[in-house]
Design an enzyme around this catalytic site. Structure first.
Site, short mmCIF file in Angstrom:
data_model
loop_
_atom_site.label_atom_id
_atom_site.label_comp_id
_atom_site.label_asym_id
_atom_site.label_seq_id
_atom_site.Cartn_x
_atom_site.Cartn_y
_atom_site.Cartn_z
N LYS A 1 -52.47 43.46 25.26
CA LYS A 1 -52.72 42.12 25.81
C LYS A 1 -51.42 41.34 26.06
CE LYS A 1 -57.36 41.66 23.87
NZ LYS A 1 -58.33 40.73 23.23
N TYR B 1 -64.65 41.51 31.45
CA TYR B 1 -65.26 40.77 30.34
C TYR B 1 -66.63 40.19 30.70
CZ TYR B 1 -61.11 41.26 27.42
OH TYR B 1 -60.10 41.76 26.62
N PHE C 1 -66.06 31.33 24.10
CA PHE C 1 -64.65 31.70 24.20
C PHE C 1 -64.28 32.34 25.54
CE2 PHE C 1 -66.93 35.18 22.06
CZ PHE C 1 -66.61 36.27 22.85
N ARG D 1 -60.56 52.51 17.99
CA ARG D 1 -61.02 51.24 17.40
C ARG D 1 -60.58 51.11 15.93
NH1 ARG D 1 -64.12 48.18 20.45
NH2 ARG D 1 -65.39 47.27 18.79
N THR E 1 -61.83 43.01 15.03
CA THR E 1 -61.53 41.89 15.95
C THR E 1 -61.15 40.63 15.19
OG1 THR E 1 -63.15 42.82 17.49
CG2 THR E 1 -62.46 40.56 17.89
N ARG F 1 -54.05 45.40 14.66
CA ARG F 1 -54.35 43.96 14.51
C ARG F 1 -54.04 43.48 13.09
NH1 ARG F 1 -60.08 44.49 17.69
NH2 ARG F 1 -59.37 43.94 19.80
N ASN G 1 -54.90 38.89 20.10
CA ASN G 1 -55.07 39.93 19.07
C ASN G 1 -54.53 41.30 19.50
OD1 ASN G 1 -57.11 40.46 20.86
ND2 ASN G 1 -58.71 40.72 19.34
N HIS H 1 -57.04 45.51 23.18
CA HIS H 1 -58.48 45.65 23.45
C HIS H 1 -58.76 47.13 23.55
CE1 HIS H 1 -62.36 45.48 25.53
NE2 HIS H 1 -61.87 46.42 26.32
N GLU I 1 -65.02 50.29 32.19
CA GLU I 1 -63.74 49.57 32.11
C GLU I 1 -62.62 50.36 32.77
OE1 GLU I 1 -63.24 48.68 27.94
OE2 GLU I 1 -64.88 47.23 27.94
P1 CMP Z 1 -61.51 42.28 22.91
O1 CMP Z 1 -61.51 43.57 22.19
O2 CMP Z 1 -60.57 42.10 24.04
O3 CMP Z 1 -63.00 42.00 23.44
C1 CMP Z 1 -63.46 40.70 23.71
C2 CMP Z 1 -62.53 39.65 23.21
O4 CMP Z 1 -63.09 38.39 23.04
C3 CMP Z 1 -62.07 40.03 21.80
O5 CMP Z 1 -61.21 41.12 21.86
C4 CMP Z 1 -61.47 38.74 21.33
O6 CMP Z 1 -60.13 38.59 21.76
C5 CMP Z 1 -62.37 37.74 22.03
N1 CMP Z 1 -63.35 37.19 21.09
C6 CMP Z 1 -64.36 37.81 20.52
N2 CMP Z 1 -65.04 36.99 19.69
C7 CMP Z 1 -64.42 35.82 19.75
C8 CMP Z 1 -64.63 34.56 19.12
N3 CMP Z 1 -65.61 34.38 18.26
N4 CMP Z 1 -63.77 33.58 19.42
C9 CMP Z 1 -62.76 33.76 20.30
N5 CMP Z 1 -62.52 34.93 20.94
C10 CMP Z 1 -63.34 35.95 20.67
#
Ligand code: CMP
Length: 155
Positions: free
Chosen positions: A12, A52, A60, A88, A94, A105, A115, A118, A129
């Site tokens: 990211k 997304y 978010f 993962r 996450t 992470r 974070n 992805h 994707e």
């Molecule tokens: P990612 O793996 O990129 O997939 C979706 C993204 O949404 C996730 O990582 C986070 O960066 C973001 N995300 C998921 N849940 C939340 C949340 N509760 N608040 C803010 N961002 C979120």
């Protein structure tokens, strides 16, 4: 059951800005995952929204799109046995408070949006994707010289 899978990883904008690209790629390579595609580029608003789409409408979502299009990302296609689950685990949870030390992470992030990485969460999403971020001719089929020693023969 062992299944050779392909998955999408995105390094990211926060991680590219922090100079963590080599660190992240190294963790996948040393595990034995094969690099199939890899490129650095700025994600367009349109592609970010497509990627997304499952999160559209969540509180978010708008900030996630803004962040993911704010500066370059690195998109990676990785291949290996059970690559989706393995990646993962290497990435970590996450939620920053749940990401274990030793995971990407867990070691490098403290925020749920900034974070670092992805990764696809299922075979279906990996296919979806990867098709959004890679042209077929950007994905490379080849043998790694250590393929034979990484894997046991089929029993
Ligand atoms: P990612 O793996 O990129 O997939 C979706 C993204 O949404 C996730 O990582 C986070 O960066 C973001 N995300 C998921 N849940 C939340 C949340 N509760 N608040 C803010 N961002 C979120």
């Amino acid at each position: 059951m062992t299944e050779i899978q392909r998955t999408l990883v995105i390094i990211k904008p926060d991680a590219v800005q922090r100079g963590l690209v080599g660190e992240v790629v190294h963790r996948f390579e040393r595990k034995g995952l094969k690099l199939i595609g890899l490129k650095l580029f700025k994600l367009s608003d349109e592609r970010a929204k497509e990627l997304y789409q499952p999160h559209q409408g969540k509180f978010f979502y708008d900030y996630l799109i803004e962040f993911m299009t704010s500066s370059p990302i690195v998109a990676i296609c990785l291949e290996g046995a059970n690559a989706i689950d393995i990646v993962r685990i290497i990435n970590g949870a996450t939620k920053p408070e749940e990401a274990q030390p030793g995971s990407i992470r867990g070691d490098f992030s403290i925020d749920i949006t900034h974070n670092v990485v992805h990764a696809s969460d299922s075979v279906e999403n990996a296919e979806r994707e990867l098709a959004i971020l890679f042209e077929p001719n950007e994905l490379n089929e080849y043998q790694r010289i250590d393929d034979e020693i990484l894997y046991s023969p089929e029993l």
